[in-house]
Design an enzyme around this catalytic site. Sequence first.
Site, PDB file in Angstrom:
ATOM      1  N   LYS A  55      -0.304  -7.214   2.080  1.00 42.38           N
ATOM      2  CA  LYS A  55      -1.645  -6.629   2.181  1.00 42.38           C
ATOM      3  C   LYS A  55      -2.704  -7.696   1.887  1.00 42.38           C
ATOM      4  O   LYS A  55      -3.742  -7.760   2.552  1.00 42.38           O
ATOM      5  CB  LYS A  55      -1.786  -5.452   1.203  1.00 42.38           C
ATOM      6  CG  LYS A  55      -0.968  -4.241   1.623  1.00 42.38           C
ATOM      7  CD  LYS A  55      -0.868  -3.178   0.531  1.00 42.38           C
ATOM      8  CE  LYS A  55       0.076  -2.057   0.983  1.00 42.38           C
ATOM      9  NZ  LYS A  55       0.348  -1.060  -0.062  1.00 42.38           N
ATOM     10  N   GLN A  99      -0.358   0.248  -6.249  1.00 41.77           N
ATOM     11  CA  GLN A  99       0.894   0.222  -5.492  1.00 41.77           C
ATOM     12  C   GLN A  99       1.898   1.184  -6.126  1.00 41.77           C
ATOM     13  O   GLN A  99       2.176   1.101  -7.321  1.00 41.77           O
ATOM     14  CB  GLN A  99       1.440  -1.220  -5.464  1.00 41.77           C
ATOM     15  CG  GLN A  99       2.667  -1.404  -4.599  1.00 41.77           C
ATOM     16  CD  GLN A  99       2.379  -1.207  -3.107  1.00 41.77           C
ATOM     17  OE1 GLN A  99       1.349  -1.630  -2.590  1.00 41.77           O
ATOM     18  NE2 GLN A  99       3.299  -0.549  -2.419  1.00 41.77           N
ATOM     19  N   ASP A 122      -6.376   4.230  -0.144  1.00 39.25           N
ATOM     20  CA  ASP A 122      -5.087   4.833   0.231  1.00 39.25           C
ATOM     21  C   ASP A 122      -5.266   6.295   0.631  1.00 39.25           C
ATOM     22  O   ASP A 122      -4.328   6.922   1.133  1.00 39.25           O
ATOM     23  CB  ASP A 122      -4.090   4.754  -0.934  1.00 39.25           C
ATOM     24  CG  ASP A 122      -3.063   3.648  -0.736  1.00 39.25           C
ATOM     25  OD1 ASP A 122      -2.928   3.167   0.402  1.00 39.25           O
ATOM     26  OD2 ASP A 122      -2.397   3.281  -1.725  1.00 39.25           O
TER      27      ASP A 122
END
Length: 287
Positions: A55, A99, A122
């Site tokens: 990412k 994460q 997200d």
Amino acid sequence: MTQEDIQTRIIDGKKLAARIEADLKEEIKTFNRKLGMAVILVGDNPASLVYVNHKKKAAERLGIDAQIYHLSPVMTQDALVSFIQELNANKTVDGIIVQLPLPKHFDENAVIEAIDPNKDIDGLHPLNMGRLFIGQPHLIACTPLACLRLLKEVYSDLVGKTVVVVGRSRLVGKPVLQLLLNEQCTVIQTHSKTKDLAGICRTADIIISATGTAGLIRRDFVKQGAVLIDVGIIRTADKKITGDVAFDEMMGHASAVTPVPGGVGPMTVMMLLSNVVQAYKNNHLKK
Ligand code: NDP
């Protein structure tokens, strides 16, 4: 129509991601400051380490300043929440991700809820999930967005398509169902307790499978000419990556299918970066 009549298209997620990357790069150049993304990694899960670095690299290609905060797994829940609150208040940070999975002693829901919904790239904060569910999306979860973009490569119009979603997770199954419902599809959600999965799948114009069960979707699950989006990522015993769909069986039978790897995966990363841009625009250009 015989099976030989069908030319199966392989939907190339890498190529589509590259096209979107080029567009995002141009758009980002028009902003009057550098965008910032914060990636929080707690502990040393090897797969998570690979994902966050991936990412970061993709963000840097776009000129987004991506900081990885690699935190100790022995930190407390309160300390992690305080850290997130500092990032929420930091004006140079446009998007924040934690994460997942977190080490077991953390309450993942509470950690996700600590993220400012306006920086939740997200799209997993309950407010953003709720906005999607009432048809007023703000920041949408990345993998569902990736599925939608890939489908739009095949169909200019999704209205009235019958979609079977296999899987009902918070990360993929539930939000992708809602996203396609908002596109005027007729959507059926299935899961591990579904009876006659094959029969239900055969009713679908589109199957989106997100289970993590290698080769679950066989040729006899699929109506001839259907489109398959394979979200699954499974590492096989011989260290290969494969998906939920028995890919080879679909050749000459499905009209289009995403490969694993090279389908949903690269698009998910690109949708995360697209969400950084979206968050910046929501927070600074739409007041
Ligand atoms: P979860 O484990 O959270 O959810 C899996 C879902 O699949 C559950 O709803 C489960 O049902 C259902 N399921 C499992 N086995 C079957 C079966 N045999 N028949 C029908 N349904 C089944 O996984 P995620 O949603 O987080 O991820 C799914 C897959 O997608 C994984 O392989 C993951 O690695 C991959 N993934 C890929 C991404 C990408 O970028 N390409 C991003 C995110 C995930 P039940 O609810 O009844 O248990």
